[in-house]
Design a protein around this motif. Structure first.
Motif, PDB file in Angstrom:
ATOM      1  N   LYS A   1       0.833  -1.203   0.000  1.00  0.00           N
ATOM      2  CA  LYS A   1       0.000   0.000   0.000  1.00  0.00           C
ATOM      3  C   LYS A   1       0.869   1.255   0.000  1.00  0.00           C
ATOM      4  N   ALA A   2       1.939   1.227   0.762  1.00  0.00           N
ATOM      5  CA  ALA A   2       2.853   2.371   0.788  1.00  0.00           C
ATOM      6  C   ALA A   2       3.570   2.536  -0.541  1.00  0.00           C
ATOM      7  N   LEU A   3       4.006   1.427  -1.112  1.00  0.00           N
ATOM      8  CA  LEU A   3       4.710   1.474  -2.397  1.00  0.00           C
ATOM      9  C   LEU A   3       3.815   2.040  -3.495  1.00  0.00           C
ATOM     10  N   ALA A   4       2.534   1.712  -3.444  1.00  0.00           N
ATOM     11  CA  ALA A   4       1.595   2.100  -4.500  1.00  0.00           C
ATOM     12  C   ALA A   4       1.370   3.608  -4.575  1.00  0.00           C
ATOM     13  N   CYS A   5       1.658   4.337  -3.507  1.00  0.00           N
ATOM     14  CA  CYS A   5       1.375   5.783  -3.524  1.00  0.00           C
ATOM     15  C   CYS A   5       2.600   6.630  -3.859  1.00  0.00           C
ATOM     16  N   LEU A   6       3.748   6.001  -4.115  1.00  0.00           N
ATOM     17  CA  LEU A   6       4.964   6.780  -4.361  1.00  0.00           C
ATOM     18  C   LEU A   6       4.887   7.600  -5.640  1.00  0.00           C
ATOM     19  N   ASP A   7       4.259   7.053  -6.682  1.00  0.00           N
ATOM     20  CA  ASP A   7       4.131   7.814  -7.934  1.00  0.00           C
ATOM     21  C   ASP A   7       3.280   9.064  -7.726  1.00  0.00           C
ATOM     22  N   SER A   8       2.232   8.945  -6.910  1.00  0.00           N
ATOM     23  CA  SER A   8       1.390  10.108  -6.629  1.00  0.00           C
ATOM     24  C   SER A   8       2.179  11.174  -5.869  1.00  0.00           C
ATOM     25  N   ILE A   9       3.040  10.742  -4.962  1.00  0.00           N
ATOM     26  CA  ILE A   9       3.875  11.688  -4.216  1.00  0.00           C
ATOM     27  C   ILE A   9       4.806  12.422  -5.171  1.00  0.00           C
ATOM     28  N   ARG A  10       5.434  11.687  -6.079  1.00  0.00           N
ATOM     29  CA  ARG A  10       6.331  12.323  -7.055  1.00  0.00           C
ATOM     30  C   ARG A  10       5.576  13.316  -7.929  1.00  0.00           C
ATOM     31  N   SER A  11       4.383  12.933  -8.360  1.00  0.00           N
ATOM     32  CA  SER A  11       3.584  13.799  -9.219  1.00  0.00           C
ATOM     33  C   SER A  11       3.215  15.099  -8.503  1.00  0.00           C
ATOM     34  N   CYS A  12       2.778  14.986  -7.247  1.00  0.00           N
ATOM     35  CA  CYS A  12       2.438  16.182  -6.473  1.00  0.00           C
ATOM     36  C   CYS A  12       3.667  17.057  -6.254  1.00  0.00           C
ATOM     37  N   ALA A  13       4.804  16.429  -5.984  1.00  0.00           N
ATOM     38  CA  ALA A  13       6.043  17.183  -5.790  1.00  0.00           C
ATOM     39  C   ALA A  13       6.421  17.930  -7.068  1.00  0.00           C
TER      40      ALA A  13
ATOM     41  N   GLN B   1      11.426   6.350   0.224  1.00  0.00           N
ATOM     42  CA  GLN B   1      11.313   4.948   0.617  1.00  0.00           C
ATOM     43  C   GLN B   1       9.894   4.629   1.069  1.00  0.00           C
ATOM     44  N   SER B   2       9.587   3.364   1.153  1.00  0.00           N
ATOM     45  CA  SER B   2       8.279   2.935   1.642  1.00  0.00           C
ATOM     46  C   SER B   2       8.422   1.681   2.478  1.00  0.00           C
ATOM     47  N   GLY B   3       7.386   1.448   3.301  1.00  0.00           N
ATOM     48  CA  GLY B   3       7.416   0.264   4.142  1.00  0.00           C
ATOM     49  C   GLY B   3       6.134   0.108   4.928  1.00  0.00           C
ATOM     50  N   SER B   4       6.138  -0.850   5.849  1.00  0.00           N
ATOM     51  CA  SER B   4       4.973  -1.155   6.669  1.00  0.00           C
ATOM     52  C   SER B   4       5.095  -0.506   8.049  1.00  0.00           C
TER      53      SER B   4
END
Length: 308
Positions: A36-48, A63-66
């Motif tokens: 779930k954390a990994l799946a939102c990284l692209d959205s974070i980059r896009s917003c940035a 980075q991402s993790g549980s």
């Protein structure tokens, strides 16, 4: 280079992470599961990217993790929780963080409804815990409210404000743990009067929007209400207040004009209707306009900037 751990992968978490990433901070995104954390990284980059296309040049890590398994707190400057508004869930996460996160690292909650005194109740390191309340969209709206609880360390809260300033945000320090903190109290005072005027048939929702946007709301992008009255003079305001204050709404519950909408499922754009109908194409256009206007307002705020 700063390092921030963001807990929660929803809209607010993504926006908060994006804001820090765009300012050059290293980010760790933690979710209920690693996937779930990994799946939102692209959205974070896009917003940035929407904030600062140059951020990759600083080469910050993402980075991402549980939440349950993450153990690496080396060089972390700040931890912020953004999970859903469930008090027990937040208390459980803070109890976990209380044990795992080294005691010198401040921990914040983005909760808009639960005071940090309740979230961090009875925890040994509650002194380093605060509300760190953002406003949607979190990556665009500059304000962050740093709210101290009954046991929060005021000096550490002030350092946290400095940390946010270094990352391009506008923090305010709220020294008492009161319902609604600071901005929402002011916002709800306005909304109580606005909804009362609709309820009494004095004005339509559209006319209220127009009145706010093109009068005092227009001025508030330049200066806040206190400074505006410093400019115009307090004597006129107090004379008007003597006449207006007695007639202002003092209702203690939302009026039927809005509660009836909620009962009928008309809660706004997401449901296709509120005070007005929102066909899909109109809803999409309004969201686009809203974000464009917010970004333009952000540029206005940078004209002759205030000195912190």
């Amino acid at each position: 280079m700063s390092k921030v751990v963001v807990i929660g992968t929803g809209t607010m978490g993504v926006g908060i992470a994006a804001g820090f990433l765009a300012s050059g901070a290293n980010i760790v995104m933690l979710g209920r599961t690693s996937d779930k954390a990994l799946a939102c990284l692209d959205s974070i980059r896009s917003c940035a990217n929407s904030l600062n296309t140059e951020w990759p040049k600083a080469n910050p890590s993402l980075q991402s993790g549980s939440i349950e398994t993450w153990q690496d707190w080396d060089n972390v400057d700040f931890v912020i929780e953004t999970v859903s508004e469930q008090l027990q869930l937040k208390q459980d996460i803070f109890a976990l963080l209380d044990q795992r996160v080294p005691p010198h690292i401040p921990i914040g909650s983005n909760s808009s409804g639960f005071p940090i005194s309740d979230i961090a109740k009875d925890l040994p390191t509650a002194h380093r815990m605060f509300n760190a309340h953002y406003f949607m969209p979190a990556h665009i709206v500059p304000l962050v409210e740093i709210v101290t609880g009954k046991r929060s360390d005021l000096a550490l809260a002030e350092k946290l404000c400095q940390f946010y300033r270094a990352h391009g945000k506008k923090p305010v320090l709220v020294k008492k743990d009161i319902p609604g903190f600071l901005a929402n109290r002011i916002q709800h005072a306005l909304m109580r009067e606005a909804l009362s005027l609709v309820e009494e048939g004095v004005a339509t929702p559209d006319d209220i929007d127009t009145a706010v946007r093109y009068s005092f709301g227009f001025r508030y992008a330049a200066v806040g209400p206190m400074t505006q009255k410093e400019i115009s003079g307090w004597e006129g305001m107090t004379l008007a207040a003597e006449l207006i204050y007695p007639s202002l709404s003092n209702i203690t519950q939302p009026p039927s004009c809005v509660t009836n909408l909620i009962k009928s499922g008309k809660t706004g754009i997401a449901k296709g209707a509120g005070f007005k109908d929102w066909p899909t194409h109109e809803a999409t256009l309004m969201k686009q306009k809203y974000e464009q206007r917010l970004k333009a307002a952000f540029e206005v705020l940078n004209i002759a900037p205030d000195q912190d």
